[in-house]
Design a protein around this motif. Structure first.
Motif, PDB file in Angstrom:
ATOM      1  N   ALA A 107       0.821  -1.217   0.000  1.00  0.00           N
ATOM      2  CA  ALA A 107       0.000   0.000   0.000  1.00  0.00           C
ATOM      3  C   ALA A 107       0.855   1.267   0.000  1.00  0.00           C
ATOM      4  O   ALA A 107       0.324   2.368   0.133  1.00  0.00           O
ATOM      5  N   GLY A 108       2.157   1.100  -0.114  1.00  0.00           N
ATOM      6  CA  GLY A 108       3.039   2.262  -0.130  1.00  0.00           C
ATOM      7  C   GLY A 108       3.600   2.630   1.223  1.00  0.00           C
ATOM      8  O   GLY A 108       4.221   3.679   1.389  1.00  0.00           O
ATOM      9  N   GLY A 109       3.377   1.783   2.207  1.00  0.00           N
ATOM     10  CA  GLY A 109       3.898   2.016   3.559  1.00  0.00           C
ATOM     11  C   GLY A 109       2.806   1.969   4.603  1.00  0.00           C
ATOM     12  O   GLY A 109       2.880   1.238   5.583  1.00  0.00           O
ATOM     13  N   GLY A 110       1.765   2.775   4.416  1.00  0.00           N
ATOM     14  CA  GLY A 110       0.658   2.768   5.365  1.00  0.00           C
ATOM     15  C   GLY A 110       1.088   3.166   6.765  1.00  0.00           C
ATOM     16  O   GLY A 110       2.115   3.818   6.961  1.00  0.00           O
ATOM     17  N   ALA A 111       0.291   2.755   7.733  1.00  0.00           N
ATOM     18  CA  ALA A 111       0.561   3.139   9.119  1.00  0.00           C
ATOM     19  C   ALA A 111       0.130   2.043  10.074  1.00  0.00           C
ATOM     20  O   ALA A 111      -0.733   1.218   9.765  1.00  0.00           O
ATOM     21  N   LEU A 112       0.739   2.082  11.260  1.00  0.00           N
ATOM     22  CA  LEU A 112       0.509   1.090  12.302  1.00  0.00           C
ATOM     23  C   LEU A 112       0.355   1.819  13.630  1.00  0.00           C
ATOM     24  O   LEU A 112       1.159   2.693  13.961  1.00  0.00           O
ATOM     25  N   ILE A 113      -0.694   1.462  14.376  1.00  0.00           N
ATOM     26  CA  ILE A 113      -0.876   1.980  15.737  1.00  0.00           C
ATOM     27  C   ILE A 113      -0.812   0.804  16.703  1.00  0.00           C
ATOM     28  O   ILE A 113      -1.537  -0.185  16.539  1.00  0.00           O
ATOM     29  N   ASN A 114       0.042   0.901  17.707  1.00  0.00           N
ATOM     30  CA  ASN A 114       0.083  -0.079  18.794  1.00  0.00           C
ATOM     31  C   ASN A 114      -0.415   0.580  20.067  1.00  0.00           C
ATOM     32  O   ASN A 114       0.161   1.573  20.526  1.00  0.00           O
ATOM     33  N   MET A 115      -1.483   0.037  20.636  1.00  0.00           N
ATOM     34  CA  MET A 115      -2.000   0.547  21.903  1.00  0.00           C
ATOM     35  C   MET A 115      -1.126   0.026  23.037  1.00  0.00           C
ATOM     36  O   MET A 115      -1.085  -1.177  23.302  1.00  0.00           O
ATOM     37  N   LEU A 116      -0.432   0.935  23.684  1.00  0.00           N
ATOM     38  CA  LEU A 116       0.458   0.597  24.782  1.00  0.00           C
ATOM     39  C   LEU A 116      -0.171   1.060  26.100  1.00  0.00           C
ATOM     40  O   LEU A 116      -1.384   1.035  26.243  1.00  0.00           O
ATOM     41  N   SER A 117       0.642   1.471  27.040  1.00  0.00           N
ATOM     42  CA  SER A 117       0.157   1.915  28.345  1.00  0.00           C
ATOM     43  C   SER A 117       1.288   2.658  29.033  1.00  0.00           C
ATOM     44  O   SER A 117       2.467   2.367  28.788  1.00  0.00           O
ATOM     45  N   MET A 118       0.950   3.593  29.916  1.00  0.00           N
ATOM     46  CA  MET A 118       1.986   4.213  30.744  1.00  0.00           C
ATOM     47  C   MET A 118       2.672   3.169  31.616  1.00  0.00           C
ATOM     48  O   MET A 118       3.795   3.371  32.092  1.00  0.00           O
ATOM     49  N   LEU A 119       2.021   2.022  31.809  1.00  0.00           N
ATOM     50  CA  LEU A 119       2.641   0.954  32.579  1.00  0.00           C
ATOM     51  C   LEU A 119       3.766   0.278  31.803  1.00  0.00           C
ATOM     52  O   LEU A 119       4.437  -0.611  32.337  1.00  0.00           O
ATOM     53  N   ALA A 120       3.985   0.700  30.567  1.00  0.00           N
ATOM     54  CA  ALA A 120       5.190   0.284  29.842  1.00  0.00           C
ATOM     55  C   ALA A 120       6.418   1.004  30.382  1.00  0.00           C
ATOM     56  O   ALA A 120       7.544   0.528  30.225  1.00  0.00           O
ATOM     57  N   LEU A 121       6.193   2.157  31.011  1.00  0.00           N
ATOM     58  CA  LEU A 121       7.295   2.971  31.538  1.00  0.00           C
ATOM     59  C   LEU A 121       7.447   2.854  33.049  1.00  0.00           C
ATOM     60  O   LEU A 121       8.546   2.971  33.582  1.00  0.00           O
ATOM     61  N   VAL A 122       6.315   2.651  33.733  1.00  0.00           N
ATOM     62  CA  VAL A 122       6.311   2.571  35.201  1.00  0.00           C
ATOM     63  C   VAL A 122       5.569   1.301  35.599  1.00  0.00           C
ATOM     64  O   VAL A 122       4.434   1.086  35.174  1.00  0.00           O
ATOM     65  N   SER A 123       6.194   0.475  36.398  1.00  0.00           N
ATOM     66  CA  SER A 123       5.573  -0.793  36.769  1.00  0.00           C
ATOM     67  C   SER A 123       4.630  -0.616  37.945  1.00  0.00           C
ATOM     68  O   SER A 123       4.948   0.062  38.923  1.00  0.00           O
ATOM     69  N   LEU A 124       3.463  -1.226  37.833  1.00  0.00           N
ATOM     70  CA  LEU A 124       2.462  -1.209  38.896  1.00  0.00           C
ATOM     71  C   LEU A 124       2.382  -2.612  39.498  1.00  0.00           C
ATOM     72  O   LEU A 124       1.931  -3.543  38.824  1.00  0.00           O
ATOM     73  N   PRO A 125       2.831  -2.815  40.732  1.00  0.00           N
ATOM     74  CA  PRO A 125       2.859  -4.161  41.301  1.00  0.00           C
ATOM     75  C   PRO A 125       1.515  -4.885  41.275  1.00  0.00           C
ATOM     76  O   PRO A 125       1.478  -6.106  41.131  1.00  0.00           O
ATOM     77  N   MET A 126       0.400  -4.139  41.417  1.00  0.00           N
ATOM     78  CA  MET A 126      -0.907  -4.797  41.382  1.00  0.00           C
ATOM     79  C   MET A 126      -1.289  -5.250  39.967  1.00  0.00           C
ATOM     80  O   MET A 126      -2.278  -5.951  39.775  1.00  0.00           O
ATOM     81  N   ALA A 127      -0.482  -4.851  38.986  1.00  0.00           N
ATOM     82  CA  ALA A 127      -0.644  -5.322  37.604  1.00  0.00           C
ATOM     83  C   ALA A 127       0.743  -5.651  37.048  1.00  0.00           C
ATOM     84  O   ALA A 127       1.107  -5.235  35.961  1.00  0.00           O
ATOM     85  N   ALA A 128       1.493  -6.400  37.819  1.00  0.00           N
ATOM     86  CA  ALA A 128       2.917  -6.585  37.549  1.00  0.00           C
ATOM     87  C   ALA A 128       3.203  -7.205  36.188  1.00  0.00           C
ATOM     88  O   ALA A 128       4.029  -6.696  35.420  1.00  0.00           O
ATOM     89  N   THR A 129       2.528  -8.290  35.889  1.00  0.00           N
ATOM     90  CA  THR A 129       2.851  -8.992  34.646  1.00  0.00           C
ATOM     91  C   THR A 129       2.235  -8.290  33.431  1.00  0.00           C
ATOM     92  O   THR A 129       2.778  -8.374  32.330  1.00  0.00           O
TER      93      THR A 129
END
Length: 248
Positions: free
Chosen positions: A126-148
């Motif tokens: 398609a000539g390159g197109g685009a991609l969006i990945n839904m991440l989270s601020m928990l990618a940068l800061v770990s939350l023990p109650m959602a550790a994994t």
């Protein structure tokens, strides 16, 4: 990338942020959206108005055969939105076993990787197109109650950056969306206040429209947290580390 008249595929389109992506893409004049879900029966309400631009697509991102089939069916995609996610909201030690941790990695990391690998040639065509990945601020800061879950999103952030580098040669725009808790079924397990899905989606699609090729901080609440992270990452992590899982 111009969103108007594009062809999108949204995983986890049946509810939450995925469903809002569908609504906003329609508002912005896309030509077609493949609305993907593990169970297409869950798309019934989304499809009830009979909009011919919506095409239901059965897709479990952890199933290699379904991923391969999706890439053949949706061979005209120009915008891939990796939105499907799973969160058990458990501690790394407090969880009864590692089953949910493995599921989080399978969906949030390997699912994103598998789908992007399958659709990379489609986007190139398609000539390159685009991609969006839904991440989270928990990618940068770990939350023990959602550790994994935090660990799976950290892996997805690293993957997103590598994908951006590799797909750059074919002209694919890659946007990673960092967001805090949002008013969805998944986000309801996290404390208030919560953002609306509309805030997150609007910022993500604005970034695509603007040609952004980077991570974005979606929503005012996320921006406030991100500012605190940039100012004092260890301090913010220490604060988050007080939020421990509840042992049963």
């Amino acid at each position: 990338m111009e969103i108007s008249n594009s062809v999108a595929l949204v995983t986890g389109a049946n509810r939450g942020i995925g469903r809002e992506f569908v609504a906003e893409l329609l508002n912005r004049g896309v030509a077609k959206i493949y609305v993907a879900s593990r169970d297409t029966a869950s798309l019934k309400d989304l499809l009830k108005d009979g909009d011919s631009r919506l095409v239901a697509l059965p897709l479990d991102v952890t199933d290699p055969d379904q991923v391969a089939a999706a890439a053949k069916i949706a061979a005209d995609v120009t915008l891939l939105i990796n939105n499907a996610g799973y969160a058990a909201f458990q501690g790394a030690i407090a969880a009864p076993d590692t089953d949910d941790a493995r599921r989080e990695m399978e969906v949030n990391y390997f699912g994103t990787l598998s789908l992007t690998r399958a659709f990379a040639p489609v986007l190139a065509e398609a000539g390159g197109g685009a991609l969006i990945n839904m991440l989270s601020m928990l990618a940068l800061v770990s939350l023990p109650m959602a550790a994994t879950y935090s660990a799976s999103k950290a892996a997805s952030l690293s993957l997103t950056r590598s994908l951006r580098a590799e797909l750059g040669a074919q002209g694919t725009q890659v946007v990673g969306v960092l967001a805090v808790q949002t008013e969805t079924n998944m986000g309801a397990k996290l404390p208030e206040p919560r953002m609306t899905p509309q805030e997150v989606v609007a910022d993500a699609l604005d970034a695509i429209q603007a040609g952004t090729n980077d991570e974005i901080i979606a929503g005012n609440q996320t921006r406030a947290i991100h500012e605190a992270f940039v100012a004092d990452p260890k301090g913010l992590q220490a604060k988050m580390s007080t939020r421990l899982p509840q042992r049963t």
